[in-house]
Design a protein around this motif. Structure first.
Motif, PDB file in Angstrom:
ATOM      1  N   ARG A 196     -37.595  12.406  15.673  1.00  0.00           N
ATOM      2  CA  ARG A 196     -36.261  12.017  15.485  1.00  0.00           C
ATOM      3  C   ARG A 196     -36.261  10.785  14.652  1.00  0.00           C
ATOM      4  NH1 ARG A 196     -31.960  13.465  20.489  1.00  0.00           N
ATOM      5  NH2 ARG A 196     -32.570  15.613  20.812  1.00  0.00           N
ATOM      6  N   VAL A 197     -35.555  10.697  13.356  1.00  0.00           N
ATOM      7  CA  VAL A 197     -35.561   9.605  12.542  1.00  0.00           C
ATOM      8  C   VAL A 197     -34.138   8.895  12.594  1.00  0.00           C
ATOM      9  CG1 VAL A 197     -35.964   8.786  10.075  1.00  0.00           C
ATOM     10  CG2 VAL A 197     -37.376  10.400  11.327  1.00  0.00           C
ATOM     11  N   THR A 198     -34.363   7.585  12.580  1.00  0.00           N
ATOM     12  CA  THR A 198     -32.912   6.621  12.286  1.00  0.00           C
ATOM     13  C   THR A 198     -33.166   5.935  10.919  1.00  0.00           C
ATOM     14  OG1 THR A 198     -32.473   6.705  14.737  1.00  0.00           O
ATOM     15  CG2 THR A 198     -31.520   4.902  13.173  1.00  0.00           C
ATOM     16  N   LEU A 199     -32.210   5.817  10.052  1.00  0.00           N
ATOM     17  CA  LEU A 199     -32.149   5.096   8.954  1.00  0.00           C
ATOM     18  C   LEU A 199     -30.903   4.282   8.794  1.00  0.00           C
ATOM     19  CD1 LEU A 199     -32.852   8.145   6.460  1.00  0.00           C
ATOM     20  CD2 LEU A 199     -34.558   6.727   7.423  1.00  0.00           C
ATOM     21  N   GLU A 200     -31.186   3.202   8.373  1.00  0.00           N
ATOM     22  CA  GLU A 200     -29.908   1.997   8.490  1.00  0.00           C
ATOM     23  C   GLU A 200     -30.082   1.570   6.945  1.00  0.00           C
ATOM     24  OE1 GLU A 200     -30.341  -0.727  11.562  1.00  0.00           O
ATOM     25  OE2 GLU A 200     -31.158   0.468  12.942  1.00  0.00           O
ATOM     26  N   HIS A 201     -28.648   1.579   6.324  1.00  0.00           N
ATOM     27  CA  HIS A 201     -28.342   1.077   5.210  1.00  0.00           C
ATOM     28  C   HIS A 201     -27.255   0.318   4.985  1.00  0.00           C
ATOM     29  CE1 HIS A 201     -30.974   4.867   4.073  1.00  0.00           C
ATOM     30  NE2 HIS A 201     -31.168   4.291   2.785  1.00  0.00           N
ATOM     31  N   ALA A 202     -27.345  -0.976   4.195  1.00  0.00           N
ATOM     32  CA  ALA A 202     -26.386  -1.849   4.207  1.00  0.00           C
ATOM     33  C   ALA A 202     -25.677  -2.099   2.910  1.00  0.00           C
ATOM     34  CB  ALA A 202     -26.618  -3.246   4.826  1.00  0.00           C
ATOM     35  N   ARG A 203     -24.628  -2.543   2.635  1.00  0.00           N
ATOM     36  CA  ARG A 203     -24.032  -2.728   1.248  1.00  0.00           C
ATOM     37  C   ARG A 203     -22.688  -3.517   1.552  1.00  0.00           C
ATOM     38  NH1 ARG A 203     -20.587   2.018  -1.735  1.00  0.00           N
ATOM     39  NH2 ARG A 203     -19.262   1.380  -0.042  1.00  0.00           N
ATOM     40  N   LYS A 204     -22.496  -4.549   0.690  1.00  0.00           N
ATOM     41  CA  LYS A 204     -21.342  -5.287   0.680  1.00  0.00           C
ATOM     42  C   LYS A 204     -20.543  -5.753   2.235  1.00  0.00           C
ATOM     43  CE  LYS A 204     -20.139  -3.561  -3.679  1.00  0.00           C
ATOM     44  NZ  LYS A 204     -19.345  -2.737  -4.664  1.00  0.00           N
ATOM     45  N   GLY A 205     -21.435  -6.030   3.285  1.00  0.00           N
ATOM     46  CA  GLY A 205     -20.926  -6.271   4.402  1.00  0.00           C
ATOM     47  C   GLY A 205     -20.752  -4.880   5.384  1.00  0.00           C
ATOM     48  N   GLU A 206     -21.185  -3.573   4.934  1.00  0.00           N
ATOM     49  CA  GLU A 206     -20.993  -2.368   5.433  1.00  0.00           C
ATOM     50  C   GLU A 206     -22.331  -2.121   5.806  1.00  0.00           C
ATOM     51  OE1 GLU A 206     -19.446   0.160   2.620  1.00  0.00           O
ATOM     52  OE2 GLU A 206     -17.335  -1.150   2.390  1.00  0.00           O
ATOM     53  N   GLN A 207     -22.374  -1.128   7.025  1.00  0.00           N
ATOM     54  CA  GLN A 207     -23.564  -0.712   7.264  1.00  0.00           C
ATOM     55  C   GLN A 207     -23.427   1.021   7.584  1.00  0.00           C
ATOM     56  OE1 GLN A 207     -25.564  -1.793  11.003  1.00  0.00           O
ATOM     57  NE2 GLN A 207     -27.606  -1.650  10.028  1.00  0.00           N
ATOM     58  N   VAL A 208     -24.287   1.724   7.103  1.00  0.00           N
ATOM     59  CA  VAL A 208     -24.458   3.300   7.650  1.00  0.00           C
ATOM     60  C   VAL A 208     -25.529   3.536   8.493  1.00  0.00           C
ATOM     61  CG1 VAL A 208     -24.595   5.718   6.797  1.00  0.00           C
ATOM     62  CG2 VAL A 208     -23.002   4.009   5.546  1.00  0.00           C
ATOM     63  N   VAL A 209     -25.388   4.166   9.481  1.00  0.00           N
ATOM     64  CA  VAL A 209     -26.563   4.626  10.248  1.00  0.00           C
ATOM     65  C   VAL A 209     -26.625   5.864  10.044  1.00  0.00           C
ATOM     66  CG1 VAL A 209     -27.779   4.545  12.749  1.00  0.00           C
ATOM     67  CG2 VAL A 209     -26.480   2.412  11.801  1.00  0.00           C
ATOM     68  N   THR A 210     -27.943   6.618   9.956  1.00  0.00           N
ATOM     69  CA  THR A 210     -28.101   7.996   9.683  1.00  0.00           C
ATOM     70  C   THR A 210     -29.363   8.513  10.941  1.00  0.00           C
ATOM     71  OG1 THR A 210     -27.689   8.162   7.265  1.00  0.00           O
ATOM     72  CG2 THR A 210     -28.802   9.938   8.221  1.00  0.00           C
ATOM     73  N   ASN A 211     -29.034   9.471  11.900  1.00  0.00           N
ATOM     74  CA  ASN A 211     -29.934  10.096  12.659  1.00  0.00           C
ATOM     75  C   ASN A 211     -30.318  11.305  12.085  1.00  0.00           C
ATOM     76  OD1 ASN A 211     -30.063   7.838  14.923  1.00  0.00           O
ATOM     77  ND2 ASN A 211     -27.992   8.205  14.490  1.00  0.00           N
ATOM     78  N   LEU A 212     -31.495  11.601  11.915  1.00  0.00           N
ATOM     79  CA  LEU A 212     -31.944  12.955  11.575  1.00  0.00           C
ATOM     80  C   LEU A 212     -32.957  13.566  12.726  1.00  0.00           C
ATOM     81  CD1 LEU A 212     -33.043  12.302   8.009  1.00  0.00           C
ATOM     82  CD2 LEU A 212     -30.864  13.055   8.717  1.00  0.00           C
ATOM     83  N   SER A 213     -32.599  14.975  12.888  1.00  0.00           N
ATOM     84  CA  SER A 213     -33.335  15.507  14.007  1.00  0.00           C
ATOM     85  C   SER A 213     -33.545  17.134  13.727  1.00  0.00           C
ATOM     86  CB  SER A 213     -32.977  15.443  15.619  1.00  0.00           C
ATOM     87  OG  SER A 213     -31.626  15.861  15.396  1.00  0.00           O
ATOM     88  N   PRO A 214     -34.715  17.694  13.779  1.00  0.00           N
ATOM     89  CA  PRO A 214     -34.681  19.128  13.418  1.00  0.00           C
ATOM     90  C   PRO A 214     -34.009  20.113  14.671  1.00  0.00           C
ATOM     91  CG  PRO A 214     -36.739  18.096  15.020  1.00  0.00           C
ATOM     92  CD  PRO A 214     -35.887  17.116  14.427  1.00  0.00           C
ATOM     93  N   VAL A 215     -33.360  21.293  13.972  1.00  0.00           N
ATOM     94  CA  VAL A 215     -32.629  22.072  14.954  1.00  0.00           C
ATOM     95  C   VAL A 215     -33.418  23.251  14.790  1.00  0.00           C
ATOM     96  CG1 VAL A 215     -30.684  23.403  15.060  1.00  0.00           C
ATOM     97  CG2 VAL A 215     -30.576  21.020  14.328  1.00  0.00           C
ATOM     98  N   ASP A 216     -33.899  23.782  13.784  1.00  0.00           N
ATOM     99  CA  ASP A 216     -34.517  24.887  13.562  1.00  0.00           C
ATOM    100  C   ASP A 216     -35.554  24.883  12.558  1.00  0.00           C
ATOM    101  OD1 ASP A 216     -35.269  27.591  14.396  1.00  0.00           O
ATOM    102  OD2 ASP A 216     -33.498  28.650  14.155  1.00  0.00           O
ATOM    103  N   GLU A 217     -36.352  25.972  12.343  1.00  0.00           N
ATOM    104  CA  GLU A 217     -37.217  25.966  11.072  1.00  0.00           C
ATOM    105  C   GLU A 217     -36.214  25.871   9.640  1.00  0.00           C
ATOM    106  OE1 GLU A 217     -40.761  28.422   9.069  1.00  0.00           O
ATOM    107  OE2 GLU A 217     -39.895  29.009  11.046  1.00  0.00           O
ATOM    108  N   GLY A 218     -36.502  24.921   9.054  1.00  0.00           N
ATOM    109  CA  GLY A 218     -35.774  24.833   7.782  1.00  0.00           C
ATOM    110  C   GLY A 218     -34.263  24.410   8.142  1.00  0.00           C
ATOM    111  N   VAL A 219     -33.716  23.834   9.222  1.00  0.00           N
ATOM    112  CA  VAL A 219     -32.651  23.285   9.321  1.00  0.00           C
ATOM    113  C   VAL A 219     -32.570  21.719  10.113  1.00  0.00           C
ATOM    114  CG1 VAL A 219     -30.247  23.561  10.297  1.00  0.00           C
ATOM    115  CG2 VAL A 219     -31.592  25.494   9.490  1.00  0.00           C
ATOM    116  N   THR A 220     -31.908  20.900   9.495  1.00  0.00           N
ATOM    117  CA  THR A 220     -31.818  19.642  10.110  1.00  0.00           C
ATOM    118  C   THR A 220     -30.456  19.072  10.492  1.00  0.00           C
ATOM    119  OG1 THR A 220     -33.845  18.830   8.845  1.00  0.00           O
ATOM    120  CG2 THR A 220     -32.561  17.268   9.790  1.00  0.00           C
TER     121      THR A 220
END
Length: 260
Positions: A196-220
């Motif tokens: 499972r992958v976690t990405l963190e991005h910031a902009r102008k005092g904001e932040q977005v945290v994105t979590n990605l995980s595989p569900v099935d073949e070809g679906v995330t």
């Protein structure tokens, strides 16, 4: 139903389970169980909710019978739907208070899993797009939630996206860059043999945290959370948010000073 479809269905249920009645009204409670709140006050499809979940060894028909008897004995219109073996929904209308109380039940690993819901029928949330959350090409399912409390607010997006995790990760990075977000941190962990992958991005005092995980073949599965700098309690890397906001303010000040 195929095992792949069953897995996707379970993920959808969990994604939806992720988020307000304005008065201090209580959620439905099943005796002898621990109820865990899902977020604080939630906004789903423009309406206010409170939600929690519980797990019990009791059979589904016993749980259904408890809520039906409780609400009907209090004189509230109560409806029941489902086969009462694998799934069921019990709902009551509190017409004077403008509330709807309900419980959604599913069988899960030999137990009864319940989601209790309190819905405000008289209030609706302003319809504004989620800030900083991306919608990717190939999205099979997407649901937005907004939560609010005394400290501020946060916005969430749950989605199932066509593509393997590496492909979906690249799309997220590209879309965040288009919106002016800079990468802050990336991490990966293995859970049950899957990465499972976690990405963190910031902009102008904001932040977005994105979590990605595989569900099935070809679906995330993609889970995103947006928070502002007034919510450091909810931000894993709030220092990056403060630095991003300070850099933005310095740039704005420099631009004003340079203007003729």
């Amino acid at each position: 139903m195929s095992s792949a479809a069953a897995r996707r269905g379970l993920v959808l249920m969990l994604l939806l389970g992720a988020l307000s009645a304005s008065a201090q009204q209580e959620l439905p409670v099943y005796p002898g169980t621990v109820h865990t709140r899902i977020g604080n006050d939630l906004v789903i499809a423009g309406e206010y909710y409170r939600m929690a979940y519980f797990l019990t060894d009791d059979p589904m028909d016993k749980v259904v019978d408890y809520f039906v008897k409780q609400w009907r004995s209090q004189g509230y219109p109560t409806a029941v739907d489902g086969d009462l073996k694998e799934e069921a929904v019990v709902s009551a209308l509190y017409t004077r208070e403008g509330l709807q109380r309900g419980v959604v039940l599913r069988r899960h690993l030999g137990k009864t899993l319940g989601f209790t819901v309190l819905r405000d029928l008289w209030m609706s949330a302003p319809k504004s797009p989620a800030s900083g959350l991306v919608k990717l090409e190939g999205t099979l399912f997407s649901e937005d939630l907004a939560s609010r409390d005394a400290a501020g607010g946060s916005q969430h997006r749950s989605a199932l996206v066509e593509g393997d995790m590496a492909t979906v990760r690249q799309r997220v990075v590209q879309e965040m860059s288009k919106q002016g977000y800079a990468p802050v941190r990336e991490s990966a962990v293995k859970v049950g043999g899957q990465t499972r992958v976690t990405l963190e991005h910031a902009r102008k005092g904001e932040q977005v945290v994105t979590n990605l995980s595989p569900v099935d073949e070809g679906v995330t599965a993609m889970l995103q959370m947006w928070v502002g700098s007034d919510r450091p309690d909810a931000v894993p890397n709030d220092a990056a948010v403060r630095e991003s906001k300070a850099a933005y303010e310095r740039a704005q000040k420099a631009q004003k000073e340079a203007a003729p």
